[in-house]
Design a protein around this motif. Structure first.
Motif, mmCIF file in Angstrom:
data_model
loop_
_atom_site.group_PDB
_atom_site.id
_atom_site.type_symbol
_atom_site.label_atom_id
_atom_site.label_comp_id
_atom_site.label_asym_id
_atom_site.label_seq_id
_atom_site.Cartn_x
_atom_site.Cartn_y
_atom_site.Cartn_z
ATOM 1 N N LEU A 151 -49.427 -67.671 -64.598
ATOM 2 C CA LEU A 151 -49.399 -67.176 -65.976
ATOM 3 C C LEU A 151 -48.547 -65.917 -66.116
ATOM 4 C CD1 LEU A 151 -53.148 -67.801 -66.892
ATOM 5 C CD2 LEU A 151 -51.158 -68.977 -67.880
ATOM 6 N N VAL A 152 -48.591 -65.056 -65.102
ATOM 7 C CA VAL A 152 -47.772 -63.836 -65.150
ATOM 8 C C VAL A 152 -46.286 -64.215 -65.109
ATOM 9 C CG1 VAL A 152 -47.122 -61.750 -63.867
ATOM 10 C CG2 VAL A 152 -49.539 -62.282 -64.233
ATOM 11 N N ALA A 153 -45.922 -65.134 -64.214
ATOM 12 C CA ALA A 153 -44.509 -65.552 -64.137
ATOM 13 C C ALA A 153 -44.060 -66.197 -65.451
ATOM 14 C CB ALA A 153 -44.306 -66.519 -62.977
ATOM 15 N N LEU A 154 -44.960 -66.917 -66.088
ATOM 16 C CA LEU A 154 -44.611 -67.624 -67.334
ATOM 17 C C LEU A 154 -44.597 -66.701 -68.549
ATOM 18 C CD1 LEU A 154 -46.700 -70.830 -66.583
ATOM 19 C CD2 LEU A 154 -44.225 -70.819 -67.019
ATOM 20 N N GLY A 155 -45.025 -65.448 -68.361
ATOM 21 C CA GLY A 155 -45.041 -64.504 -69.489
ATOM 22 C C GLY A 155 -46.119 -64.827 -70.505
#
Ligand SMILES: Cc1cc2nc3c(=O)[nH]c(=O)nc-3n(C[C@H](O)[C@H](O)[C@H](O)COP(=O)(O)OP(=O)(O)OC[C@H]3O[C@@H](n4cnc5c(N)ncnc54)[C@H](O)[C@@H]3O)c2cc1C
Ligand code: SF4
Length: 274
Positions: A151-155
């Motif tokens: 989720l962090v990588a996907l923003g």
């Protein structure tokens, strides 16, 4: 201990000794082991939004539902598929997954370490092969959530009953003055996520077994246009947004092997989303 089942979110009142219960796969073992205390549990599973609607994902959506969905970015689907066991994925919710505690064995065995308010990191001095390679000077725990890294990588962003924030903003590094690893206030409830579509995304995971194991290193990469974002699980006390190179890591003697694994997975993940 009492269990409340309020009829609606409006009737809900949470506090530091009145905890929300979703799938219970993390909370129940922690209560059983005396890691946390609660006077009251509030069953929120049927009150929270559940399911996937466009870019929105309800906090009560299970990992099994994420794993089976074609409508979410590949990195998130794969992170869910590679997490835990089928039984746990059937019960565990995405909201609860983001709030799971460290698997550091000293913390789980109630050693009076810094994360429990003490003045030592027993892992740094002792057994730490599963621990962190970044931001490990105060607490060397490794964040266990595959989903959070994706989720962090996907923003992705979160909506709680009080605010909206990036998923990355849910987490904080523990310090001498404040030992918490999340920014969630007591009684604050995660309601849903917004996960923007990516042009390409991937999640790669190194683990001790082929199935049902926490990440030794998990790497999520997402590409939006020309911008690539990489976030890692299992390498820092919080999901780790890679801002620079894996070579900037500061491993402990027993975690040096993770730097090599992380470097290889980051190269592969970036190639996959190129
Ligand atoms: C053996 C085992 C292996 C596992 N392996 C992995 C793995 O490989 N990768 C991985 O990512 N995870 C793994 N997990 C973690 C698992 O995915 C989580 O336990 C699960 O997702 C938690 O969801 P839950 O609904 O059961 O949370 P609960 O146990 O109900 O709650 C967890 C915590 O979150 C709070 N909470 C729950 N929902 C909300 C909300 N909406 N708002 C505010 N607070 C909330 C609760 O009060 C509690 O503190 C594993 C767990 C176990 C037990
Ligand atoms: S790594 Fe963190 S949780 Fe584990 S012993 Fe050290 S301070 Fe405690």
């Amino acid at each position: 201990m009492e269990l409340l089942r309020p009829s609606s979110l409006d009737a809900l009142e949470l506090a530091s000794d009145k905890l929300p219960l979703a799938g219970g796969t993390e909370l129940v073992p922690q209560l059983r082991d005396g890691l946390i205390e609660a006077r009251t549990l509030v069953d929120v599973l049927d009150l929270l939004p559940r399911g996937i609607d466009g870019t929105r994902i309800g906090a009560a959506t299970t990992l099994a539902e994420l794993e089976a969905s074609d409508g979410i970015p590949a990195a998130l689907r794969e992170a869910a598929r590679l997490a835990a066991s089928p039984q746990l994925r059937g019960m565990g919710t995405v909201g609860g997954n983001l709030l799971q505690s460290t698997r550091c064995w000293y913390w789980r065995l109630k050693f009076p370490c810094r994360l429990h308010g003490g003045d030592r990191c027993h892992a740094a001095e002792g057994e730490h092969r599963e621990h962190a390679i970044f931001a490990n000077d105060f607490c060397a725990s490794a964040h266990p959530s595959d989903i959070a890294a994706a989720l962090v990588a996907l923003g992705a962003t979160l909506r709680t009953d009080r605010r909206e924030l990036p998923v990355a903003g849910l987490y904080r590094l523990p310090t001498e003055d404040d030992r918490r690893t999340t920014t969630l206030d007591p009684g604050e409830l995660i309601l849903e996520l917004d996960v923007p579509e990516a042009d390409a995304s991937v999640y790669l995971k190194a683990m001790d077994r082929k199935r049902w194991a926490f990440p030794i290193v998990g790497v999520a990469a997402a590409r939006h246009g020309d911008r690539k974002t990489v976030a890692l699980a299992g390498v820092a006390p919080i999901p780790w947004l890679l801002d620079g190179s894996v070579d900037d890591a500061t491993p402990l003697p027993g975690t040096a092997y993770k730097v090599e694994i992380a470097g290889a997975l980051v190269r592969r993940a970036l190639a996959a989303v190129a």
